[in-house]
Each structure stands twice: as structure tokens, then as C-alpha cells.
Scaffold this motif. Structure first.
Motif, PDB file in Angstrom:
ATOM      1  N   ALA A 243     -27.246   7.556   0.292  1.00 54.16           N
ATOM      2  CA  ALA A 243     -27.130   8.771  -0.427  1.00 54.16           C
ATOM      3  C   ALA A 243     -28.325   8.961  -1.425  1.00 54.16           C
ATOM      4  O   ALA A 243     -28.883   9.898  -1.368  1.00 54.16           O
ATOM      5  CB  ALA A 243     -25.879   9.264  -1.109  1.00 54.16           C
ATOM      6  N   ASN A 244     -28.454   8.102  -1.957  1.00 52.82           N
ATOM      7  CA  ASN A 244     -29.504   8.076  -3.151  1.00 52.82           C
ATOM      8  C   ASN A 244     -30.047   6.528  -3.511  1.00 52.82           C
ATOM      9  O   ASN A 244     -29.938   5.816  -4.300  1.00 52.82           O
ATOM     10  CB  ASN A 244     -28.721   8.393  -4.366  1.00 52.82           C
ATOM     11  N   PRO A 245     -31.200   6.083  -2.261  1.00 58.66           N
ATOM     12  CA  PRO A 245     -31.650   5.177  -2.615  1.00 58.66           C
ATOM     13  C   PRO A 245     -32.424   5.221  -3.815  1.00 58.66           C
ATOM     14  O   PRO A 245     -33.233   6.252  -3.946  1.00 58.66           O
ATOM     15  CB  PRO A 245     -32.316   4.781  -1.301  1.00 58.66           C
ATOM     16  N   ARG A 246     -32.659   3.988  -4.853  1.00 61.46           N
ATOM     17  CA  ARG A 246     -33.581   4.397  -5.983  1.00 61.46           C
ATOM     18  C   ARG A 246     -34.817   3.515  -5.821  1.00 61.46           C
ATOM     19  O   ARG A 246     -35.729   3.933  -6.371  1.00 61.46           O
ATOM     20  CB  ARG A 246     -32.742   3.797  -7.199  1.00 61.46           C
ATOM     21  N   HIS A 247     -34.823   2.324  -5.529  1.00 62.79           N
ATOM     22  CA  HIS A 247     -35.971   1.513  -5.207  1.00 62.79           C
ATOM     23  C   HIS A 247     -36.767   2.151  -4.176  1.00 62.79           C
ATOM     24  O   HIS A 247     -36.551   2.246  -3.212  1.00 62.79           O
ATOM     25  CB  HIS A 247     -35.585  -0.010  -5.013  1.00 62.79           C
ATOM     26  N   PRO A 248     -38.136   2.045  -4.587  1.00 66.16           N
ATOM     27  CA  PRO A 248     -39.081   2.505  -3.432  1.00 66.16           C
ATOM     28  C   PRO A 248     -39.170   1.989  -2.085  1.00 66.16           C
ATOM     29  O   PRO A 248     -39.236   2.548  -1.250  1.00 66.16           O
ATOM     30  CB  PRO A 248     -40.613   2.279  -4.207  1.00 66.16           C
ATOM     31  N   TYR A 249     -38.639   0.627  -2.267  1.00 62.48           N
ATOM     32  CA  TYR A 249     -38.733  -0.268  -1.043  1.00 62.48           C
ATOM     33  C   TYR A 249     -37.669   0.313  -0.121  1.00 62.48           C
ATOM     34  O   TYR A 249     -37.727   0.241   1.018  1.00 62.48           O
ATOM     35  CB  TYR A 249     -38.794  -1.765  -1.452  1.00 62.48           C
ATOM     36  N   THR A 250     -36.510   0.265  -0.702  1.00 61.56           N
ATOM     37  CA  THR A 250     -35.368   0.964  -0.023  1.00 61.56           C
ATOM     38  C   THR A 250     -35.462   2.399   0.365  1.00 61.56           C
ATOM     39  O   THR A 250     -35.063   2.502   1.489  1.00 61.56           O
ATOM     40  CB  THR A 250     -34.103   0.877  -0.958  1.00 61.56           C
ATOM     41  N   GLN A 251     -36.186   3.210  -0.094  1.00 54.12           N
ATOM     42  CA  GLN A 251     -36.343   4.384   0.346  1.00 54.12           C
ATOM     43  C   GLN A 251     -37.328   4.185   1.504  1.00 54.12           C
ATOM     44  O   GLN A 251     -37.302   5.097   2.419  1.00 54.12           O
ATOM     45  CB  GLN A 251     -37.433   5.242  -0.730  1.00 54.12           C
ATOM     46  N   VAL A 252     -38.492   3.509   1.607  1.00 55.59           N
ATOM     47  CA  VAL A 252     -39.106   3.216   2.798  1.00 55.59           C
ATOM     48  C   VAL A 252     -38.285   2.756   4.068  1.00 55.59           C
ATOM     49  O   VAL A 252     -38.536   3.253   4.882  1.00 55.59           O
ATOM     50  CB  VAL A 252     -40.286   2.294   2.282  1.00 55.59           C
ATOM     51  N   LEU A 253     -37.512   1.874   3.792  1.00 57.25           N
ATOM     52  CA  LEU A 253     -36.623   1.375   4.684  1.00 57.25           C
ATOM     53  C   LEU A 253     -35.581   2.502   5.501  1.00 57.25           C
ATOM     54  O   LEU A 253     -35.664   2.496   6.534  1.00 57.25           O
ATOM     55  CB  LEU A 253     -35.745   0.144   4.190  1.00 57.25           C
ATOM     56  N   LEU A 254     -35.352   3.192   4.563  1.00 56.05           N
ATOM     57  CA  LEU A 254     -34.062   4.258   4.934  1.00 56.05           C
ATOM     58  C   LEU A 254     -34.828   5.532   5.551  1.00 56.05           C
ATOM     59  O   LEU A 254     -34.200   6.112   6.418  1.00 56.05           O
ATOM     60  CB  LEU A 254     -33.627   4.719   3.766  1.00 56.05           C
ATOM     61  N   SER A 255     -36.313   5.581   5.251  1.00 54.94           N
ATOM     62  CA  SER A 255     -36.811   6.550   5.822  1.00 54.94           C
ATOM     63  C   SER A 255     -37.293   6.467   7.445  1.00 54.94           C
ATOM     64  O   SER A 255     -37.563   7.293   8.042  1.00 54.94           O
ATOM     65  CB  SER A 255     -38.304   6.980   5.137  1.00 54.94           C
ATOM     66  N   ALA A 256     -37.127   5.126   7.811  1.00 59.62           N
ATOM     67  CA  ALA A 256     -37.343   4.752   9.210  1.00 59.62           C
ATOM     68  C   ALA A 256     -35.945   4.997   9.884  1.00 59.62           C
ATOM     69  O   ALA A 256     -35.966   4.691  11.001  1.00 59.62           O
ATOM     70  CB  ALA A 256     -37.905   3.178   9.084  1.00 59.62           C
ATOM     71  N   PRO A 258     -33.016   6.965  11.841  1.00 56.68           N
ATOM     72  CA  PRO A 258     -33.057   8.023  12.010  1.00 56.68           C
ATOM     73  C   PRO A 258     -31.609   8.797  11.881  1.00 56.68           C
ATOM     74  O   PRO A 258     -30.533   8.081  11.620  1.00 56.68           O
ATOM     75  CB  PRO A 258     -32.624   7.902  13.962  1.00 56.68           C
ATOM     76  N   VAL A 259     -31.661   9.782  11.460  1.00 52.77           N
ATOM     77  CA  VAL A 259     -30.368  10.615  11.093  1.00 52.77           C
ATOM     78  C   VAL A 259     -29.609  11.483  12.051  1.00 52.77           C
ATOM     79  O   VAL A 259     -30.764  12.025  12.781  1.00 52.77           O
ATOM     80  CB  VAL A 259     -30.630  11.376   9.558  1.00 52.77           C
ATOM     81  N   PRO A 260     -28.530  11.589  12.084  1.00 52.48           N
ATOM     82  CA  PRO A 260     -28.034  12.326  13.413  1.00 52.48           C
ATOM     83  C   PRO A 260     -27.984  13.989  12.996  1.00 52.48           C
ATOM     84  O   PRO A 260     -28.500  14.959  14.142  1.00 52.48           O
ATOM     85  CB  PRO A 260     -26.512  12.208  13.440  1.00 52.48           C
ATOM     86  N   ASP A 261     -28.253  14.520  12.038  1.00 52.11           N
ATOM     87  CA  ASP A 261     -28.329  15.951  11.510  1.00 52.11           C
ATOM     88  C   ASP A 261     -29.966  16.082  11.027  1.00 52.11           C
ATOM     89  O   ASP A 261     -30.291  15.550  10.097  1.00 52.11           O
ATOM     90  CB  ASP A 261     -27.536  16.138  10.376  1.00 52.11           C
ATOM     91  N   PRO A 262     -30.635  16.864  12.011  1.00 53.26           N
ATOM     92  CA  PRO A 262     -32.041  16.887  11.874  1.00 53.26           C
ATOM     93  C   PRO A 262     -32.380  17.639  10.402  1.00 53.26           C
ATOM     94  O   PRO A 262     -33.357  17.438   9.834  1.00 53.26           O
ATOM     95  CB  PRO A 262     -32.217  17.973  12.944  1.00 53.26           C
ATOM     96  N   SER A 263     -31.493  18.364   9.862  1.00 52.37           N
ATOM     97  CA  SER A 263     -31.552  19.101   8.577  1.00 52.37           C
ATOM     98  C   SER A 263     -31.639  18.026   7.101  1.00 52.37           C
ATOM     99  O   SER A 263     -32.281  18.293   6.317  1.00 52.37           O
ATOM    100  CB  SER A 263     -30.691  20.284   8.220  1.00 52.37           C
ATOM    101  N   GLY A 264     -31.176  17.047   7.782  1.00 54.90           N
ATOM    102  CA  GLY A 264     -30.950  15.912   6.579  1.00 54.90           C
ATOM    103  C   GLY A 264     -32.120  14.743   6.737  1.00 54.90           C
ATOM    104  O   GLY A 264     -31.876  13.801   6.109  1.00 54.90           O
ATOM    105  N   ARG A 265     -33.026  15.196   7.752  1.00 56.23           N
ATOM    106  CA  ARG A 265     -34.098  14.207   7.804  1.00 56.23           C
ATOM    107  C   ARG A 265     -34.802  13.882   6.712  1.00 56.23           C
ATOM    108  O   ARG A 265     -35.518  14.788   6.074  1.00 56.23           O
ATOM    109  CB  ARG A 265     -35.068  14.715   9.007  1.00 56.23           C
ATOM    110  N   ARG A 266     -35.035  12.608   6.492  1.00 55.99           N
ATOM    111  CA  ARG A 266     -35.943  12.336   5.534  1.00 55.99           C
ATOM    112  C   ARG A 266     -37.431  12.204   5.920  1.00 55.99           C
ATOM    113  O   ARG A 266     -37.675  11.867   6.875  1.00 55.99           O
ATOM    114  CB  ARG A 266     -35.455  10.781   4.911  1.00 55.99           C
ATOM    115  N   GLU A 267     -38.400  12.313   4.967  1.00 59.93           N
ATOM    116  CA  GLU A 267     -39.678  12.433   5.334  1.00 59.93           C
ATOM    117  C   GLU A 267     -39.912  10.792   5.570  1.00 59.93           C
ATOM    118  O   GLU A 267     -39.560  10.028   4.659  1.00 59.93           O
ATOM    119  CB  GLU A 267     -40.587  12.883   4.293  1.00 59.93           C
ATOM    120  N   ARG A 268     -40.564  10.347   6.631  1.00 63.80           N
ATOM    121  CA  ARG A 268     -40.826   8.867   6.740  1.00 63.80           C
ATOM    122  C   ARG A 268     -41.816   8.434   5.988  1.00 63.80           C
ATOM    123  O   ARG A 268     -43.019   9.261   6.001  1.00 63.80           O
ATOM    124  CB  ARG A 268     -41.224   8.882   8.446  1.00 63.80           C
TER     125      ARG A 268
END
Ligand code: SF4
Ligand code: MG
Length: 319
Positions: A243-256, A258-268
Motif C-alpha cells: 500500500a505504501n512502499p517508502r524506499h525508492p528501490y521498493t517502489q521500483v520493484l512494485l511498479s513492475a 501487475p495489478v488486477p484493478d487498472p485504476s490502481g495501476r502504478r506508473e512503471r
């Protein structure tokens, strides 16, 4: 409550081979990692290949000798035990590898491979060991006739079931799972992960689940630790991390992921470059060479780990 296993300041350094004696290079494969493993939980340890996560897993069992730190299992430091007294604990901590048969004799039937840990620990008569092996085959969803098979007669999924059976035959409390499903296709992966969850509940197991793919550990982990170049850069309960990744590296990993709900898609977020060599890690924050938010401070000053929310830790100057 006391954790089942408390890892404190674990370091695994080794001398780099093929280097001149004048430049004594040291690889800091694991560089001061601390975390708790709580009874009954699954702790997912995630990072790119080469970040030190497998070395960490092997160090805990002393399959490779740690350089520094503590591993307190029920209050006893496993790193301080003699080889002889370690043997008793080795029953309670087992490991499952990506390919369980890579280290086994390809001409040996599955049943014999399963019984091997019992033989090593001097448990049971030959008849009792065979009975126990048959029982374990059923436990992992195979049939007794698999006892007589050779490894090459089994599919990847069946081989990993055998790997689990072999790890569990001694009734361990902690199982270190080192990329146990990475070599399998997606459908088989979820079958094995589901089996692992079922076994965890039935046998009251605690897992350290090591993977390079955060999506794989998501549904089995209670908490997740993110490793980068030998260090734990973020740790949180799974829900909070997603829900709330804080470290930029984690944010990168999570951006890759896929999320089931397209409206919740993070920018890769694309990650620039390869993982730097642990032989010559970047100064300051080791992630600064690839971090989209790096500043001058990141090049010189190593960020310290802070609690950003209850049970949620990260090491980054931005937080
Ligand atoms: Fe990026 Fe700096 Fe944070 Fe490291 S400390 S993750 S380089 S912003
Ligand atoms: Mg590995």
C-alpha cells in the motif's frame, strides 16, 4: 513474544578471487542485516539476483560461515555452536533449494533421497525410515509409488514436492526456502505455494521465503524485507509494503507488479543499469547510482534505518 529466530548484524564477507594480493578486495555479500523471524510467520526476503539473499539464507544454517553477527534461535546463538552441538539444531532448521535434485545422485531412487536426512541423523530403523518417507510423499501430495522413481522421471513440480518432503521429514520448525518456485511455470508455482501454505498451517512451520520476484512472495508472506547490495533497505508487513512502499528501490520493484484493478495501476518506474558489483559498492546510499531521487547527500552519507510507521522500516534520506 520472543522471536523464534533473531538475526543481528549478520555479515558475510569474503575475499574476491583472482585479484592481486596488493589490492585485497573484499566482497560484502551480506553487510549488517538484522531481522526477526516470528513463530508461525512467513518472512519474504526479496532482492535482485546477487543482492546477498541466498548467502544470508545459507549463513543462517552455516552452510557458509558468517563473518560476524548473531543468529539467536530460541535464545541460543547458532553462530557460536560447535559443529557437534549445531547438529541438534540443524534438525529444526531446514532449507529448500530451487532445484532440490542438483546436489543428489541422479541414479538414486526418490525414496532413498528422502530417507537420507534420517540416516544422517541416525533416526529410525530402515523399515521405519521407509514408512516415514512414504508418509511424507502423501503429505506433499504425491503417491507411495513415487518412492521408486528416479529424479529424471519427475516433473519440476513433483521434484519440488520431493524437495519439500525431504526438508520436512525431520520435523523442522523453520524452513528456509531459497527461490523454491523460481524455476517453475506460473501455474505450478501457485500449486507449490498453496501446498507450502497448507503444510505451514498443518505442521506449524515458520518460513523464510527468499525470492527475486516480489509478486511470488506477496500471497505467502506476513512481512517482507527488501534487500539491496547486502543490506535490508525496507521491511514492513506485506499489506503496508504494497500500500505504501517508502524506499525508492521498493517502489521500483512494485511498479513492475501487475495489478488486477487498472485504476490502481502504478506508473512503471524503470531501473537504470545493472546491480553494481558488491566488490566495489557505491559510496553513501548504495542505491544512489540507480535511484531516480538521488541527491548529492546520497553519494556521501549512508542512510540509517528508521521506523516510518508501526513495524515499517526504511533506510533512505528522503524519509
Ligand atoms: Fe535514493 Fe538517496 Fe534514498 Fe538512497 S538515500 S534511496 S539514493 S533518495
Ligand atoms: Mg540466489
Amino acid at each position: 513474544a520472543e522471536p523464534l529466530l533473531r538475526v543481528n548484524g549478520l555479515k558475510k564477507y569474503y575475499a574476491a578471487s583472482g585479484r592481486s594480493a596488493f589490492r585485497r578486495s573484499v566482497v560484502k555479500a551480506v553487510d549488517g542485516v538484522s531481522f526477526d523471524l516470528r513463530e508461525g510467520e512467513t518472512y519474504g526476503l526479496v532482492g535482485e539476483s546477487g543482492c546477498g539473499k541466498s548467502t544470508l539464507g545459507k549463513s543462517l544454517l552455516r552452510l557458509t560461515e558468517p563473518t560476524e553477527g548473531e543468529a539467536l534461535y530460541r535464545g541460543v546463538d547458532l553462530f557460536k555452536q560447535s559443529r557437534k552441538s549445531l547438529q541438534a539444531y540443524r534438525r529444526e532448521l531446514q532449507i529448500v533449494f530451487q532445484d532440490p535434485f542438483s546436489s543428489l545422485n541422479p541414479r538414486q531412487i526418490v525414496g532413498r533421497a528422502l530417507e537420507e536426512p534420517l540416516v544422517i541423523h541416525g533416526i529410525g530403523s530402515p523399515k521405519e525410515r521407509t514408512d516415514r518417507a512414504m508418509e511424507m510423499l502423501i503429505t506433499v501430495g504425491l503417491r507411495m509409488e513415487h518412492y521408486y522413481r528416479l529424479p529424471h522421471e519427475l516433473s519440476g513440480g513433483q521434484r519440488q514436492r520431493i524437495g519439500l518432503a525431504r526438508a520436512l521429514i525431520l520435523n523442522p520448525r523453520i524452513v528456509i526456502c531459497d527461490e523454491p518456485v523460481s524455476a517453475l511455470d506460473v501455474i505450478i508455482q501457485s500449486q507449490i505455494v498453496n501446498l507450502m501454505r497448507k503444510l505451514q498451517a498443518e505442521l506449524k512451520l515458520t518460513y523464510l521465503f527468499i525470492a527475486h520476484d516480489i509478486a511470488v512472495v506477496r500471497h505467502i508472506s506476513d512481512r517482507i524485507g527488501i534487500m539491496y547490495l547486502g543490506k535490508l533497505v525496507e521491511e514492513a508487513p506485506t499489506d503496508k509494503l504494497f500500500a505504501n512502499p517508502r524506499h525508492p528501490y521498493t517502489q521500483v520493484l512494485l511498479s513492475a507488479v501487475p495489478v488486477p484493478d487498472p485504476s490502481g495501476r502504478r506508473e512503471r518506474i524503470a531501473l537504470e543499469g545493472d546491480l553494481p558489483s558488491p566488490l566495489d559498492p557505491p559510496s553513501g546510499c548504495a542505491f544512489h547510482t540507480r535511484c531516480p531521487f538521488a541527491t548529492e547527500r546520497c553519494r556521501t552519507e549512508t542512510p540509517i534505518r528508521r521506523e516510518v510507521d508501526e513495524g515499517h522500516f526504511a533506510a533512505c534520506h528522503l524519509i
